[in-house]
Design a protein around this motif. Structure first.
Motif, PDB file in Angstrom:
ATOM      1  N   LYS A 103       0.829  -1.208   0.000  1.00 19.02           N
ATOM      2  CA  LYS A 103       0.000   0.000   0.000  1.00 19.02           C
ATOM      3  C   LYS A 103       0.863   1.258   0.000  1.00 19.02           C
ATOM      4  O   LYS A 103       0.534   2.263  -0.642  1.00 19.02           O
ATOM      5  N   THR A 104       1.979   1.197   0.717  1.00 21.35           N
ATOM      6  CA  THR A 104       2.900   2.334   0.742  1.00 21.35           C
ATOM      7  C   THR A 104       3.512   2.554  -0.628  1.00 21.35           C
ATOM      8  O   THR A 104       3.575   3.692  -1.125  1.00 21.35           O
ATOM      9  N   ASP A 105       3.984   1.478  -1.253  1.00 17.25           N
ATOM     10  CA  ASP A 105       4.570   1.581  -2.596  1.00 17.25           C
ATOM     11  C   ASP A 105       3.568   2.172  -3.582  1.00 17.25           C
ATOM     12  O   ASP A 105       3.924   3.009  -4.425  1.00 17.25           O
ATOM     13  N   GLU A 106       2.323   1.721  -3.471  1.00 18.48           N
ATOM     14  CA  GLU A 106       1.293   2.207  -4.389  1.00 18.48           C
ATOM     15  C   GLU A 106       1.074   3.710  -4.200  1.00 18.48           C
ATOM     16  O   GLU A 106       0.971   4.466  -5.180  1.00 18.48           O
ATOM     17  N   TYR A 107       1.019   4.154  -2.942  1.00 20.26           N
ATOM     18  CA  TYR A 107       0.840   5.580  -2.664  1.00 20.26           C
ATOM     19  C   TYR A 107       1.995   6.392  -3.253  1.00 20.26           C
ATOM     20  O   TYR A 107       1.787   7.413  -3.936  1.00 20.26           O
ATOM     21  N   LEU A 108       3.230   5.963  -2.987  1.00 17.75           N
ATOM     22  CA  LEU A 108       4.406   6.718  -3.441  1.00 17.75           C
ATOM     23  C   LEU A 108       4.507   6.715  -4.961  1.00 17.75           C
ATOM     24  O   LEU A 108       4.878   7.732  -5.567  1.00 17.75           O
ATOM     25  N   GLN A 109       4.171   5.586  -5.573  1.00 19.10           N
ATOM     26  CA  GLN A 109       4.231   5.522  -7.029  1.00 19.10           C
ATOM     27  C   GLN A 109       3.177   6.415  -7.659  1.00 19.10           C
ATOM     28  O   GLN A 109       3.440   7.113  -8.645  1.00 19.10           O
ATOM     29  N   ASP A 110       1.963   6.401  -7.081  1.00 23.97           N
ATOM     30  CA  ASP A 110       0.901   7.249  -7.622  1.00 23.97           C
ATOM     31  C   ASP A 110       1.238   8.727  -7.484  1.00 23.97           C
ATOM     32  O   ASP A 110       0.878   9.533  -8.350  1.00 23.97           O
ATOM     33  N   LYS A 111       1.936   9.084  -6.406  1.00 23.19           N
ATOM     34  CA  LYS A 111       2.236  10.498  -6.188  1.00 23.19           C
ATOM     35  C   LYS A 111       3.479  10.952  -6.937  1.00 23.19           C
ATOM     36  O   LYS A 111       3.504  12.054  -7.501  1.00 23.19           O
ATOM     37  N   TYR A 112       4.502  10.122  -6.948  1.00 24.28           N
ATOM     38  CA  TYR A 112       5.785  10.565  -7.491  1.00 24.28           C
ATOM     39  C   TYR A 112       6.158   9.920  -8.825  1.00 24.28           C
ATOM     40  O   TYR A 112       7.098  10.366  -9.488  1.00 24.28           O
ATOM     41  N   GLY A 113       5.452   8.853  -9.211  1.00 26.68           N
ATOM     42  CA  GLY A 113       5.760   8.208 -10.477  1.00 26.68           C
ATOM     43  C   GLY A 113       4.937   8.796 -11.604  1.00 26.68           C
ATOM     44  O   GLY A 113       4.109   9.694 -11.408  1.00 26.68           O
ATOM     45  N   PRO A 114       5.147   8.297 -12.821  1.00 27.50           N
ATOM     46  CA  PRO A 114       4.340   8.759 -13.959  1.00 27.50           C
ATOM     47  C   PRO A 114       2.871   8.418 -13.744  1.00 27.50           C
ATOM     48  O   PRO A 114       2.538   7.415 -13.123  1.00 27.50           O
ATOM     49  N   THR A 115       1.990   9.254 -14.256  1.00 30.87           N
ATOM     50  CA  THR A 115       0.564   8.944 -14.182  1.00 30.87           C
ATOM     51  C   THR A 115       0.234   7.896 -15.235  1.00 30.87           C
ATOM     52  O   THR A 115       0.948   7.764 -16.241  1.00 30.87           O
ATOM     53  N   PRO A 116      -0.834   7.125 -15.037  1.00 31.25           N
ATOM     54  CA  PRO A 116      -1.208   6.134 -16.057  1.00 31.25           C
ATOM     55  C   PRO A 116      -1.402   6.762 -17.435  1.00 31.25           C
ATOM     56  O   PRO A 116      -1.079   6.170 -18.455  1.00 31.25           O
ATOM     57  N   GLU A 117      -1.903   7.991 -17.447  1.00 31.84           N
ATOM     58  CA  GLU A 117      -2.189   8.655 -18.712  1.00 31.84           C
ATOM     59  C   GLU A 117      -0.926   9.116 -19.438  1.00 31.84           C
ATOM     60  O   GLU A 117      -0.941   9.330 -20.652  1.00 31.84           O
ATOM     61  N   SER A 118       0.167   9.293 -18.686  1.00 34.71           N
ATOM     62  CA  SER A 118       1.400   9.793 -19.306  1.00 34.71           C
ATOM     63  C   SER A 118       2.053   8.753 -20.204  1.00 34.71           C
ATOM     64  O   SER A 118       2.866   9.077 -21.065  1.00 34.71           O
TER      65      SER A 118
END
Length: 718
Positions: A339-354
């Protein structure tokens, strides 16, 4: 009217409690009515202990909590606060609360990690990017899951307060990882904190908080880490020359209530305590931050040299200690870390749309069966494969990432996870988990979403033989259609009277029907057929059936938790039949629980891939596993076969993308049906799948095994 409104609130809370167990009090609810009244005007006095001084923000928040509780309850509930370890040190207060001798306590997460190792989550070094992220994670799903775990040690987890982020002090500045080499650093007793300093080549020295200043003064240690309030209140800055504003880790405090006390309180008092603690949480954090500028000024006035890490210096520390979070995942909880990885990826990683990345989803049990250890094995197998794929340029030039979601052995949660993955444009395929009963309920949605779904463990025939003309389900595991005749042949050649005991799920019932049929076809019908409910503890009636039928053997088809319970109960009998088990028990921590009982029983279990340990690709994978997750040479890799299966599946997905020349899910699905030969960790695949066959393994390499005296899996010789 107001009084009726209050009782509606209580009724709603009780309804939530009945449906969701201990998690009910984490939900937001309306304030308690001012018409609060205990039966017979009874008075309740609760003791609240913590370790911080009276002038700390934590103590002031505790007093604020006590005052609000008293006000909300019209003076009928009084909370007496005991600061500065008046009632004993942290470890003593935790034990007092567990025994019901202390009502409420506030404990540093590192100190709470002694009885509950998962609490080391907050100690992860250079892990939380900001205060905002720390609060979002602790107040969100990861924090809720963490607080839930306190139930196991007879505490009710409520919320997280804080003493702030930690910083370094020393007699030299600690600005680079190499600055710690050879230094002795005072720490709290926490494996993660000690690993942090060992990775910096320092020697961690556990010393009680109140003895730390003297240890620094005596030069018994060269430095320490603590928040500003602790550094100033204990005078650490008076005996150290350098202060590094590093904000490298978070010193959280767990607000909890004795479970024994909590369960005896009226329900309206329970609600007031929970709501008020959560209500005071933002105030306590803001007050901690408000005081920090003044504390920093005091450190500066004392003549201490103040340093701030640059971005490059901070990254050097991150690179040095980042392995700790991955290595600690099994201790903290795969569900929490995912859940932590998912939060950090959603906030700091590329968006699905990118469309700057492609994602593999993992939809598996990460928490329930053996603490989600098989789910962890899948996750790590995928991670190791992705490391290789991304080092070679990714999939068609894009990096591949993993998002893991916990279905908690619940079909509805599994379907919710699939809906999440399907809605993300960057998710390419999903790797499933162990439980056939969950996947079989997911099949309609898998087909509707047209997303490749690959199974590394579950064995139910209907998962791949599902009746869909254009099936999106693939499997790199054994199909029970081949396992059942193997079991039947093995049992009927060796035993005369056999009982079949299975779990009461679609997987268990399917095995019951199939094994019984094949045994009958072989001329030896089973004597007893039994289904067990999952989680069933009392097996007296079932064992009586087996003994009365004078069975000399038991065919067992259950998961690891129920398998461990079965062995524990069986070991209590004066004599027991031979147990021939499906490999379903091998998930989780089965051997850890009952390995000590097995020398006195004849316990055999189904296995495949006897030659796998002779494969260089498999052994190379295990060596990289040890290196990546910092295992000792002789430390057991749990569920190594599960690691290999998930690893191979991930590589097969990447190969399919390359062959399809596309990220389109349907194109990848069709490419999976036409893959060329591939040399995997598990085996060499001449053609893993075809349009008419989505099972990569057939009836090959089957054997019965047992555990030897060291816990190693070895073939049964007879």
């Amino acid at each position: 009217m107001r009084k009726s409104y209050f009782f509606v609130i209580v009724l709603v809370a009780l309804t939530i409690f009945a449906g969701y167990g201990k998690q009910w009090f984490f939900l937001d609810s309306d304030p308690v009515s001012s018409e609060f009244q205990l039966d017979n005007q009874q008075k309740i006095t609760l003791r609240f202990g913590h370790n911080t001084p009276e002038d700390s923000a934590l103590h002031q928040a505790a007093l604020r909590f006590a005052a609000i509780v008293q006000e909300k309850t019209n003076n009928q509930v009084q909370v007496d606060v005991f600061p500065s370890q008046i009632l004993g040190n942290d470890h003593k207060m935790v034990e007092m609360a567990r025994e019901g001798k202390l009502d409420i306590l506030l404990t540093p997460t590192a100190k709470m990690s002694v009885p509950l190792p998962a609490m080391q989550y907050a100690d992860l070094p250079f892990f939380f990017p900001s205060r905002e992220d720390t609060y979002a994670l602790l107040d969100g799903e990861p924090g809720r899951l963490l607080l839930d775990k306190l139930d196991k040690i007879d505490l009710v987890g409520v919320t997280f307060w804080e003493n702030g982020f930690k910083h370094f002090t020393g007699n030299t500045p600690f600005l680079e990882p190499s600055d710690f080499a050879g230094k002795k650093i005072r720490v709290m007793k926490s494996d993660i904190i000690m690993d942090q300093f060992r990775s910096l080549e320092a020697e961690p020295v556990p010393i009680d908080f109140h003895a730390t200043r003297q240890a620094l003064l005596d030069k018994a240690v060269d430095g320490q880490e603590n928040p500003l309030v602790a550094i100033v209140s204990m005078g650490f800055h008076e005996v150290q020359s350098d202060f590094v504003l590093s904000e490298h880790a978070y010193l959280g405090y767990v607000f909890s209530i004795s479970k024994k006390v909590f369960n005896q309180l009226p329900q309206d008092v329970q609600i007031v305590l929970i709501e008020t603690a959560k209500e005071v949480t933002p105030w306590e954090r803001e007050e901690t931050q408000r005081r920090e500028q003044g504390l920093l000024a005091k450190i500066r006035e004392a003549g201490v040299r103040i340093h701030t890490l640059t971005a490059d210096q901070r990254q050097a520390f991150v690179d040095k200690v980042s392995w700790i979070a991955k290595a600690a995942e099994g201790v903290i909880g795969v569900d929490i870390m995912s859940k932590t990885d998912e939060y950090l990826q959603d906030k700091y990683g590329p968006t699905p749309e990118s469309k700057q990345q492609v994602v593999i989803g993992l939809n598996a049990d990460l928490s329930m069966d053996g603490k989600g250890l098989v789910g962890l094995a899948f996750k790590r197998g995928i991670e190791l494969a992705l490391d290789e794929i991304n080092s070679q340029g990714g999939a068609l030039g894009k990096p591949m990432k993993l998002i893991a979601r916990d279905h908690r052995i619940t079909s509805s949660m599994g379907i919710n996870n699939l809906q999440y993955f399907s809605a993300r444009e960057d998710v390419l395929a999903v790797i499933g988990g162990k439980q056939s009963a969950v996947i079989v309920e997911e099949l309609p949605y898998i087909q509707e979403s047209k997303m490749p779904y690959l199974i590394p463990w579950a064995t139910l025939p209907e998962l791949t033989e599902n009746g869909y003309q254009d099936s999106y389900v693939f499997r790199l595991s054994v199909n029970d259609r081949y396992v059942s005749p193997f079991f039947a042949k093995y049992v009927t050649k060796r035993f005369k009277q056999t009982a079949i005991i299975v779990e009461n799920t679609v997987w268990g019932r399917s095995n019951l029907e199939s094994i019984a049929k094949h045994m009958t076809d072989n001329g030896v019908a089973p004597e007893v057929l039994i289904t067990l409910n999952r989680g069933q503890k009392d097996l007296t009636r079932e064992f009586n059936q087996v003994l009365e039928a004078k069975c000399d053997s038991i065919m067992l088809v259950v998961d690891s938790n129920d398998g461990a319970n079965f062995i524990e109960r069986l070991a209590q009998l004066d004599s027991s039949p031979v147990v021939i088990s499906h490999w379903g028990v091998m998930g989780g921590n089965f051997y850890e629980k009952v390995g000590h009982l097995l020398p006195n029983l004849d316990f055999r279990f189904f296995q495949t891939d006897l030659a796998i340990t002779k494969r260089s690709r498999f052994n190379d994978l295990m060596a990289r596993y040890r290196q990546s997750y910092h295992l000792e040479k002789d430390e057991t890799i749990l569920s190594s076969i599960a690691v290999a299966r998930a690893y191979d599946l991930t590589h097969l997905i990447a190969l399919a993308v390359e062959q399809a020349g596309s990220y389109d899910r349907s194109a990848v699905k069709h490419a999976l049906e036409n893959l060329p030969a591939y040399e995997g960790a598990l085996k060499n695949y001449s053609k893993p799948f075809s349009k008419g066959n989505h099972d990569a393994l057939k009836d090959e390499g089957f054997f019965m095994a047992r555990f030897n005296h060291t816990g190693t899996i070895v073939p049964v010789s007879k």
